[in-house]
Motif scaffolding. Structure first.
Motif, PDB file in Angstrom:
ATOM      1  N   SER A   1      26.267  62.715  40.816  1.00 45.94           N
ATOM      2  CA  SER A   1      26.980  63.857  40.243  1.00 45.94           C
ATOM      3  C   SER A   1      26.328  65.174  40.648  1.00 45.94           C
ATOM      4  O   SER A   1      27.012  66.169  40.899  1.00 45.94           O
ATOM      5  CB  SER A   1      26.993  63.752  38.709  1.00 45.94           C
ATOM      6  N   VAL A   2      25.004  65.168  40.736  1.00 48.30           N
ATOM      7  CA  VAL A   2      24.286  66.354  41.183  1.00 48.30           C
ATOM      8  C   VAL A   2      24.684  66.701  42.616  1.00 48.30           C
ATOM      9  O   VAL A   2      24.964  67.859  42.951  1.00 48.30           O
ATOM     10  CB  VAL A   2      22.760  66.129  41.097  1.00 48.30           C
ATOM     11  N   ILE A   3      24.737  65.697  43.473  1.00 47.89           N
ATOM     12  CA  ILE A   3      25.094  65.911  44.873  1.00 47.89           C
ATOM     13  C   ILE A   3      26.492  66.507  45.005  1.00 47.89           C
ATOM     14  O   ILE A   3      26.742  67.373  45.845  1.00 47.89           O
ATOM     15  CB  ILE A   3      24.990  64.583  45.658  1.00 47.89           C
TER      16      ILE A   3
ATOM     17  N   PHE B   1      19.792  72.302  36.030  1.00 47.74           N
ATOM     18  CA  PHE B   1      18.890  71.433  35.276  1.00 47.74           C
ATOM     19  C   PHE B   1      18.156  72.268  34.242  1.00 47.74           C
ATOM     20  O   PHE B   1      17.564  73.304  34.553  1.00 47.74           O
ATOM     21  CB  PHE B   1      17.892  70.761  36.211  1.00 47.74           C
ATOM     22  N   GLN B   2      18.193  71.815  32.995  1.00 48.56           N
ATOM     23  CA  GLN B   2      17.546  72.532  31.898  1.00 48.56           C
ATOM     24  C   GLN B   2      16.202  71.865  31.625  1.00 48.56           C
ATOM     25  O   GLN B   2      16.124  70.828  30.963  1.00 48.56           O
ATOM     26  CB  GLN B   2      18.441  72.496  30.656  1.00 48.56           C
ATOM     27  N   LYS B   3      15.147  72.468  32.161  1.00 48.91           N
ATOM     28  CA  LYS B   3      13.836  71.827  32.143  1.00 48.91           C
ATOM     29  C   LYS B   3      13.296  71.611  30.740  1.00 48.91           C
ATOM     30  O   LYS B   3      12.595  70.634  30.470  1.00 48.91           O
ATOM     31  CB  LYS B   3      12.850  72.663  32.958  1.00 48.91           C
ATOM     32  N   ASP B   4      13.650  72.508  29.807  1.00 52.81           N
ATOM     33  CA  ASP B   4      13.094  72.390  28.457  1.00 52.81           C
ATOM     34  C   ASP B   4      13.566  71.136  27.736  1.00 52.81           C
ATOM     35  O   ASP B   4      12.858  70.580  26.887  1.00 52.81           O
ATOM     36  CB  ASP B   4      13.433  73.634  27.631  1.00 52.81           C
ATOM     37  N   VAL B   5      14.793  70.659  28.081  1.00 59.42           N
ATOM     38  CA  VAL B   5      15.325  69.449  27.438  1.00 59.42           C
ATOM     39  C   VAL B   5      15.494  68.296  28.428  1.00 59.42           C
ATOM     40  O   VAL B   5      15.981  67.226  28.072  1.00 59.42           O
ATOM     41  CB  VAL B   5      16.671  69.736  26.733  1.00 59.42           C
ATOM     42  N   GLU B   6      15.110  68.529  29.694  1.00 61.75           N
ATOM     43  CA  GLU B   6      15.193  67.507  30.739  1.00 61.75           C
ATOM     44  C   GLU B   6      16.617  66.992  30.931  1.00 61.75           C
ATOM     45  O   GLU B   6      16.836  65.784  31.102  1.00 61.75           O
ATOM     46  CB  GLU B   6      14.245  66.335  30.418  1.00 61.75           C
ATOM     47  N   LYS B   7      17.599  67.908  30.892  1.00 62.89           N
ATOM     48  CA  LYS B   7      19.003  67.529  31.047  1.00 62.89           C
ATOM     49  C   LYS B   7      19.715  68.494  31.980  1.00 62.89           C
ATOM     50  O   LYS B   7      19.302  69.656  32.128  1.00 62.89           O
ATOM     51  CB  LYS B   7      19.726  67.556  29.691  1.00 62.89           C
ATOM     52  N   PHE B   8      20.806  68.012  32.591  1.00 67.29           N
ATOM     53  CA  PHE B   8      21.712  68.881  33.334  1.00 67.29           C
ATOM     54  C   PHE B   8      22.759  69.435  32.376  1.00 67.29           C
ATOM     55  O   PHE B   8      23.281  68.713  31.521  1.00 67.29           O
ATOM     56  CB  PHE B   8      22.377  68.119  34.477  1.00 67.29           C
ATOM     57  N   GLY B   9      23.066  70.711  32.553  1.00 65.97           N
ATOM     58  CA  GLY B   9      23.890  71.409  31.575  1.00 65.97           C
ATOM     59  C   GLY B   9      25.280  70.847  31.379  1.00 65.97           C
ATOM     60  O   GLY B   9      25.807  70.865  30.265  1.00 65.97           O
ATOM     61  N   ASN B  10      25.914  70.343  32.441  1.00 66.12           N
ATOM     62  CA  ASN B  10      27.311  69.919  32.336  1.00 66.12           C
ATOM     63  C   ASN B  10      27.490  68.416  32.137  1.00 66.12           C
ATOM     64  O   ASN B  10      28.610  67.913  32.206  1.00 66.12           O
ATOM     65  CB  ASN B  10      28.082  70.355  33.585  1.00 66.12           C
ATOM     66  N   ILE B  11      26.404  67.700  31.889  1.00 69.92           N
ATOM     67  CA  ILE B  11      26.503  66.260  31.636  1.00 69.92           C
ATOM     68  C   ILE B  11      26.388  66.000  30.141  1.00 69.92           C
ATOM     69  O   ILE B  11      25.530  66.566  29.464  1.00 69.92           O
ATOM     70  CB  ILE B  11      25.406  65.479  32.390  1.00 69.92           C
ATOM     71  N   GLU B  12      27.257  65.145  29.633  1.00 68.00           N
ATOM     72  CA  GLU B  12      27.170  64.719  28.234  1.00 68.00           C
ATOM     73  C   GLU B  12      26.302  63.468  28.176  1.00 68.00           C
ATOM     74  O   GLU B  12      26.647  62.417  28.743  1.00 68.00           O
ATOM     75  CB  GLU B  12      28.565  64.421  27.682  1.00 68.00           C
ATOM     76  N   TYR B  13      25.146  63.588  27.531  1.00 68.80           N
ATOM     77  CA  TYR B  13      24.214  62.473  27.420  1.00 68.80           C
ATOM     78  C   TYR B  13      24.493  61.718  26.124  1.00 68.80           C
ATOM     79  O   TYR B  13      24.311  62.261  25.030  1.00 68.80           O
ATOM     80  CB  TYR B  13      22.775  62.983  27.436  1.00 68.80           C
TER      81      TYR B  13
ATOM     82  N   SER C   1      11.324  57.666  31.427  1.00 68.50           N
ATOM     83  CA  SER C   1      11.912  58.997  31.554  1.00 68.50           C
ATOM     84  C   SER C   1      12.693  59.156  32.844  1.00 68.50           C
ATOM     85  O   SER C   1      13.522  60.066  32.968  1.00 68.50           O
ATOM     86  CB  SER C   1      10.820  60.068  31.467  1.00 68.50           C
ATOM     87  N   GLY C   2      12.472  58.264  33.816  1.00 70.30           N
ATOM     88  CA  GLY C   2      13.254  58.301  35.051  1.00 70.30           C
ATOM     89  C   GLY C   2      14.707  57.935  34.842  1.00 70.30           C
ATOM     90  O   GLY C   2      15.543  58.159  35.723  1.00 70.30           O
ATOM     91  N   PHE C   3      15.019  57.372  33.675  1.00 63.24           N
ATOM     92  CA  PHE C   3      16.390  56.986  33.355  1.00 63.24           C
ATOM     93  C   PHE C   3      17.079  58.001  32.438  1.00 63.24           C
ATOM     94  O   PHE C   3      18.173  57.739  31.945  1.00 63.24           O
ATOM     95  CB  PHE C   3      16.407  55.613  32.693  1.00 63.24           C
ATOM     96  N   GLY C   4      16.438  59.138  32.225  1.00 69.34           N
ATOM     97  CA  GLY C   4      17.012  60.157  31.351  1.00 69.34           C
ATOM     98  C   GLY C   4      16.066  60.502  30.223  1.00 69.34           C
ATOM     99  O   GLY C   4      15.105  59.765  29.947  1.00 69.34           O
ATOM    100  N   PRO C   5      16.314  61.620  29.537  1.00 70.45           N
ATOM    101  CA  PRO C   5      15.404  62.049  28.463  1.00 70.45           C
ATOM    102  C   PRO C   5      15.249  61.009  27.348  1.00 70.45           C
ATOM    103  O   PRO C   5      14.209  60.939  26.709  1.00 70.45           O
ATOM    104  CB  PRO C   5      16.049  63.339  27.941  1.00 70.45           C
ATOM    105  N   GLY C   6      16.273  60.179  27.125  1.00 70.54           N
ATOM    106  CA  GLY C   6      16.189  59.146  26.101  1.00 70.54           C
ATOM    107  C   GLY C   6      15.225  58.028  26.439  1.00 70.54           C
ATOM    108  O   GLY C   6      14.905  57.203  25.592  1.00 70.54           O
ATOM    109  N   GLY C   7      14.757  58.000  27.677  1.00 73.65           N
ATOM    110  CA  GLY C   7      13.813  56.958  28.073  1.00 73.65           C
ATOM    111  C   GLY C   7      12.361  57.335  27.896  1.00 73.65           C
ATOM    112  O   GLY C   7      11.471  56.499  28.137  1.00 73.65           O
ATOM    113  N   GLU C   8      12.101  58.577  27.476  1.00 72.86           N
ATOM    114  CA  GLU C   8      10.707  58.990  27.276  1.00 72.86           C
ATOM    115  C   GLU C   8      10.035  58.134  26.207  1.00 72.86           C
ATOM    116  O   GLU C   8      10.628  57.832  25.169  1.00 72.86           O
ATOM    117  CB  GLU C   8      10.664  60.461  26.865  1.00 72.86           C
ATOM    118  N   GLY C   9       8.806  57.730  26.510  1.00 73.60           N
ATOM    119  CA  GLY C   9       8.069  56.876  25.580  1.00 73.60           C
ATOM    120  C   GLY C   9       8.247  55.393  25.844  1.00 73.60           C
ATOM    121  O   GLY C   9       7.620  54.566  25.193  1.00 73.60           O
TER     122      GLY C   9
END
Length: 349
Positions: free
Chosen positions: A82-84, A91-103, A316-324
Motif C-alpha cells: 500500500s505504501v508503494i 508515516f506517523q513516527k510517534d504512533v508507528e502508523k501510516f496516517g491513511n491506514i485503519e489499524y 513490532s515488524g508486524f505493526g504497532p500491535g506487535g510491540e512486546g
C-alpha cells in the motif's frame, strides 16, 4: 511431476507460454480440492507465482485512491504494498502508523479479533486467518460478523488463507464457507506453507463471479486484465508441481508436512510455557506468539540472537500491535527446533 517436467524438456512436450490465468487442469483441481461445494469454479481461479505477488497485483487493481484496513498485527506485505502504491499517507513516527491506514487492533484481550464497532469504514479490508503472526484462526461467528461489516460498508475483503491447512478446530478454512462472502470477498492462497514451495513460487487467487463493484462490473474481469498485462503466467514446471500436490498422493504428503510442523510448534509452545511465558498461537498456524511484557521487541530479538544464535522475528515488524511480542517459527528441521528450545531454556531459566 517428474513426468511433466521431463515432457517440458522435449520438442513434443514443450509448451512455451501458457494461459496467464493458469493451466485449465490445475485451476479445476484447485477449485475441486479447496472449494468443493462452495460455489467456486475453475474459471474463478487465477494461478500465480504466490500469494505475496497477488497481493501486489491486487493493489495495482485497486489503485492509489482507495482506503484500506489491516489487522494489527498482520503480515507486512499488505501495508508495504500500500505504501508503494501511495495509498497510505505519511508515516506517523510517534504512533508507528501510516496516517491513511485503519489499524484493526488484535490483542489477547479481544481474542485477536478486532472490535468492528470501533473500525472506521474503508474500501478494502485485508484479513489473514489463521493469522500471521499471531497464529489465531477466526471462528465462523467472527467471520460472519466480518462479512456483514463489509456488506454494510460496501467494502471488499482480501482474505489470505495461506495457512488454512493448519486449522485444527472447526474454524473455517475459506472465507467462502460464510454465507454471503462471495458478494464481498476474494481469497488468496499458496502452496508455500503446505508443500515447501517457498522457493518454487505457486499460489492462486479465487475471485467469485458474485463480487461486483458498486456499478455492477465484475471485479474478476479487471483482475484478469491486470494478470494478462503484468504477468505471463506461473512457471510450467511449478504448475506441474501444483498438480502433483492436489493429487491424492500429494494431499496425503501435504498433510504429513503440515503435521510435522505442527509437532514442531507443540515443542516450541511447551518450551515457552515451561519457562512461564504467556504464549499465544501455535494451534492453527506454525507460529508461536510469545509475550515479553515491558520489553522492546527488537531488544528481545537482539538478546535471543546474541546469546543463543537463534533467529526469531520482532513483533513490532508486524505493526504497532506487535510491540512486546516475538514470533517464533516452527518451520525448521526437528533437530534444529529441539536445539533452539534447549538454548531458550538455558537463556531464560
Amino acid at each position: 511431476m517428474s513426468q511433466r517436467s521431463y515432457a517440458l524438456s522435449t520438442i513434443d512436450g514443450y509448451s512455451g507460454y501458457g494461459a496467464e490465468q493458469g493451466e485449465k487442469k490445475l485451476r479445476a483441481a484447485i477449485a475441486s480440492t479447496y472449494y468443493a461445494d462452495l460455489g467456486i469454479e475453475e474459471d474463478d481461479i487465477f494461478v500465480s507465482d504466490g500469494a505475496k505477488s497477488d497481493i501486489s497485483r491486487l493493489q495495482v487493481l485497486f489503485g492509489s485512491t482507495v482506503t484500506m484496513a489491516v489487522q494489527d498485527p498482520s503480515y507486512p506485505a499488505y501495508v508495504d504494498s500500500s505504501v508503494i502504491l501511495g495509498q497510505t499517507g505519511q508515516f506517523q513516527k510517534d504512533v508507528e502508523k501510516f496516517g491513511n491506514i485503519e489499524y484493526m487492533r488484535c490483542t489477547p484481550e479481544n481474542g485477536f479479533f478486532p472490535d468492528l464497532s470501533t473500525v472506521r469504514r474503508t474500501d478494502i479490508i485485508f484479513f489473514c486467518s489463521p493469522n500471521n503472526p499471531t497464529g489465531y484462526a477466526a471462528s465462523r461467528e467472527q467471520l460472519t460478523k466480518l462479512v456483514q461489516f463489509a456488506k454494510e460498508n460496501g467494502s471488499i475483503i482480501v482474505y489470505d488463507s495461506a495457512y488454512a491447512m493448519y486449522v485444527s478446530d472447526d474454524s473455517p478454512r475459506s472465507i467462502f464457507e460464510i454465507p454471503g462472502a462471495k458478494e464481498v470477498a476474494l481469497e488468496v492462497s499458496s502452496f508455500s506453507k503446505y508443500a515447501g514451495f517457498t522457493g518454487v513460487r505457486l499460489g492462486w487467487t479465487a475471485i467469485p463471479k458474485e463480487l461486483l463493484y458498486s456499478d455492477g462490473f465484475p471485479l474478476a474481469k479487471d483482475f484478469n486484465r491486470i494478470v494478462c498485462t503484468c504477468f505471463n503466467g506461473a512457471s510450467n514446471i511449478a504448475q506441474a508441481g501444483g498438480l502433483a500436490c492436489v493429487s491424492d498422493e500429494g494431499i496425503k504428503a501435504m498433510h504429513e508436512v503440515v503435521g510435522f510442523y505442527k509437532d514442531n510448534t507443540d515443542i516450541i509452545v511447551d518450551t515457552f510455557n515451561s519457562l512461564g511465558f504467556k504464549v499465544y498461537g501455535g494451534k492453527n498456524a506454525p507460529y508461536v506468539w510469545v509475550y515479553f511484557p515491558g520489553q522492546s521487541s527488537w531488544d528481545v530479538f537482539s538478546e535471543i540472537l546474541e546469546k543463543t544464535h537463534v533467529v526469531t522475528t520482532p513483533g513490532s515488524g508486524f505493526g504497532p500491535g506487535g510491540e512486546g511480542f516475538v514470533r517464533v517459527s516452527a518451520f525448521g528441521h526437528r533437530e534444529n527446533v529441539l536445539e533452539a528450545c534447549r538454548r531458550f531454556k538455558k537463556l531464560y531459566k
